[in-house]
Scaffold this motif. Sequence first.
Motif, PDB file in Angstrom:
ATOM      1  N   ALA A 191       0.830  -1.203   0.000  1.00 34.11           N
ATOM      2  CA  ALA A 191       0.000   0.000   0.000  1.00 34.11           C
ATOM      3  C   ALA A 191       0.866   1.256   0.000  1.00 34.11           C
ATOM      4  O   ALA A 191       0.575   2.222  -0.720  1.00 34.11           O
ATOM      5  CB  ALA A 191      -0.936  -0.007   1.207  1.00 34.11           C
ATOM      6  N   GLU A 192       1.913   1.246   0.783  1.00 34.22           N
ATOM      7  CA  GLU A 192       2.816   2.398   0.824  1.00 34.22           C
ATOM      8  C   GLU A 192       3.477   2.631  -0.528  1.00 34.22           C
ATOM      9  O   GLU A 192       3.612   3.777  -0.972  1.00 34.22           O
ATOM     10  CB  GLU A 192       3.880   2.193   1.905  1.00 34.22           C
ATOM     11  N   LEU A 226       0.801   4.375  -2.716  1.00 33.22           N
ATOM     12  CA  LEU A 226       0.444   5.744  -2.341  1.00 33.22           C
ATOM     13  C   LEU A 226       1.639   6.690  -2.440  1.00 33.22           C
ATOM     14  O   LEU A 226       1.525   7.772  -3.017  1.00 33.22           O
ATOM     15  CB  LEU A 226      -0.180   5.790  -0.948  1.00 33.22           C
ATOM     16  N   SER A 279      -1.486   4.999   4.651  1.00 35.15           N
ATOM     17  CA  SER A 279      -1.470   3.738   3.901  1.00 35.15           C
ATOM     18  C   SER A 279      -0.799   2.593   4.652  1.00 35.15           C
ATOM     19  O   SER A 279      -0.982   1.431   4.283  1.00 35.15           O
ATOM     20  CB  SER A 279      -0.769   3.945   2.554  1.00 35.15           C
ATOM     21  N   GLY A 307      -3.266  -4.607  -0.375  1.00 32.00           N
ATOM     22  CA  GLY A 307      -2.977  -3.222  -0.025  1.00 32.00           C
ATOM     23  C   GLY A 307      -2.669  -2.347  -1.220  1.00 32.00           C
ATOM     24  O   GLY A 307      -2.931  -1.140  -1.197  1.00 32.00           O
ATOM     25  N   THR A 362      -6.112  -1.213  -2.267  1.00 34.27           N
ATOM     26  CA  THR A 362      -6.751  -0.259  -1.358  1.00 34.27           C
ATOM     27  C   THR A 362      -6.070   1.107  -1.474  1.00 34.27           C
ATOM     28  O   THR A 362      -6.743   2.135  -1.452  1.00 34.27           O
ATOM     29  CB  THR A 362      -6.767  -0.757   0.096  1.00 34.27           C
ATOM     30  N   ALA A 363      -4.762   1.114  -1.651  1.00 39.27           N
ATOM     31  CA  ALA A 363      -4.062   2.387  -1.849  1.00 39.27           C
ATOM     32  C   ALA A 363      -4.440   3.007  -3.192  1.00 39.27           C
ATOM     33  O   ALA A 363      -4.565   4.228  -3.298  1.00 39.27           O
ATOM     34  CB  ALA A 363      -2.556   2.186  -1.755  1.00 39.27           C
ATOM     35  N   MET A 410      -7.447   4.878  -2.697  1.00 44.95           N
ATOM     36  CA  MET A 410      -7.132   6.156  -2.048  1.00 44.95           C
ATOM     37  C   MET A 410      -6.729   7.196  -3.098  1.00 44.95           C
ATOM     38  O   MET A 410      -7.146   8.358  -3.028  1.00 44.95           O
ATOM     39  CB  MET A 410      -5.996   5.984  -1.044  1.00 44.95           C
TER      40      MET A 410
END
Length: 143
Positions: free
Chosen positions: A19-20, A23, A42, A56, A59-60, A63
């Motif tokens: 996720a990181e 993002l 994130s 993830g 999901t990011a 975002m």
Amino acid sequence: MLYELINEGFGDKEDFNCAEKILYGANQAYNLGFSHETLKLSAGFGGGMAIGSVCGALTAAVMVLSSLYVKNNAHESTKIKALSLELFSTYRKEMGEINCGPLKARYRTEELKCRNVIATAAKVLDRIIERENGQSAPCKAVI
């Protein structure tokens, strides 16, 4: 754009989770202007929110789409629901799955970790944003 960053190993040296990587990478690739405090949101989404649920990276990506295509809240947006559905369905077609556990089992390697899983999410996100913005150059929100 984001796909190229991820494919080149963006976030590996920082030890970012999936996720990181999306993002933080999107912040750079699309000139989003997120603060460090915003980017930290994130962190808890990696590993399918630590329970092997939705990846993830996806999901990011939601975002990012929310940042670009929601002005104030989801209910007023005419795009976010359709774009999120497109993200998930396209990703599922390409990878066969959207949940972290099965994706890791199928695609994770010791050498690359989940890079291919994350890169595919980045590629799908790039395509959606390029189409929505009507260009391939990175740019801030088109609402």
